[in-house]
Design a protein around this motif. Sequence first.
Motif, PDB file in Angstrom:
ATOM      1  N   UNK A 104      38.089 -14.405 -36.150  1.00  0.00           N
ATOM      2  CA  UNK A 104      39.626 -13.629 -36.304  1.00  0.00           C
ATOM      3  C   UNK A 104      39.793 -12.779 -34.985  1.00  0.00           C
ATOM      4  N   UNK A 105      38.808 -11.818 -34.485  1.00  0.00           N
ATOM      5  CA  UNK A 105      38.994 -11.323 -33.259  1.00  0.00           C
ATOM      6  C   UNK A 105      39.006 -12.065 -32.150  1.00  0.00           C
ATOM      7  N   UNK A 106      38.169 -13.019 -31.879  1.00  0.00           N
ATOM      8  CA  UNK A 106      38.017 -13.838 -30.838  1.00  0.00           C
ATOM      9  C   UNK A 106      39.339 -14.577 -30.544  1.00  0.00           C
ATOM     10  N   UNK A 107      39.802 -15.126 -31.668  1.00  0.00           N
ATOM     11  CA  UNK A 107      40.922 -16.119 -31.437  1.00  0.00           C
ATOM     12  C   UNK A 107      42.212 -15.266 -31.626  1.00  0.00           C
ATOM     13  N   UNK A 108      42.153 -14.097 -31.950  1.00  0.00           N
ATOM     14  CA  UNK A 108      43.491 -13.149 -31.706  1.00  0.00           C
ATOM     15  C   UNK A 108      43.404 -12.433 -30.600  1.00  0.00           C
ATOM     16  N   UNK A 109      42.382 -12.542 -29.699  1.00  0.00           N
ATOM     17  CA  UNK A 109      42.463 -11.787 -28.148  1.00  0.00           C
ATOM     18  C   UNK A 109      41.759 -10.561 -28.352  1.00  0.00           C
TER      19      UNK A 109
END
Length: 304
Positions: A100-105
């Motif tokens: 989630x953190x990677x795809x949400x920036x």
Amino acid sequence: MKINVPLPFDHADLPDEFGTMAAVAEIGRTVEQASFHAGLVTDHPVPTGRWLDAGGHHAQSPFVMLALLAAHTTTLRLQTGILVLPYRNPFIVARDITTLDAFAGGRVTLSVGAGYLKGEYRALGVDFDQRNELMDEYLRAIRAATSGEEFVFEGTGYQAFGNRIIPGSPQKPGLPLYVGGNAKRAIRRVVDLADGWNPFFTAGGGVNSATTRTAAMENEDDLKAGIAYMRDYAAQVGRTALPDVILGGVNKPGEDLSNQQIVDRIGTYAQLGVTACGVTVKGKTRSEWCDNAARIGEEVIAKI
């Protein structure tokens, strides 16, 4: 002072208002435009009927809800408020949260707690009496597993001998970890293992320390005492950068404040050392909820 907002997606009784993709999109855009810092989702994967009938609440899957919210926002922080950490293997949590953190920036904050529902622990096959020990262990495991580096960790019934979770959290120096709870043990855990403390008021609205199995926090004096204890313990163990203090809610459970009273209360908390707090938005329909959220943006957030 940063202002967070508990999100209304747990209203299983109003699925047409808060249980659709259209609701996620509209609410996400509204709170972002109102300049809320973070949207918060709760965690009760399998609550007991007895607890629900006594005033408990449903909760959607936190990682699913935050992923949906991420798709409709660009700056809003995505925060669990809170995730009951001992319910899940920490490496599964690490995989979910780093994806989630990677795809949400890099917008995710993981706020965790030990939980208090024995029936939910039983349904999930986790030892309720070991929850505090599991909290400490799992926080260390998540630190290692979300780094993006190969890690070694030996836990209770599981082992990692040179495993990798890629990508790790894109945030530097790492994924923000907050810990909830009012007890002195929880405060020590914050200082030893976390970036921030999530205290919450227990007086009023049917919420009390017997229900939540944590120390009572009924007023500003109790909050002040908790912050003082955190500072004293940090000095004892040599931690110089104090954890953030992220208060669960500006108003005590069941307390109804005007927006100006909320502004005044926030000023008081800021003087105590609180760095962020939640403001509850009311609304029985999505339209009403969004109107009230926008009004808080104009009458509260803009003033602080």
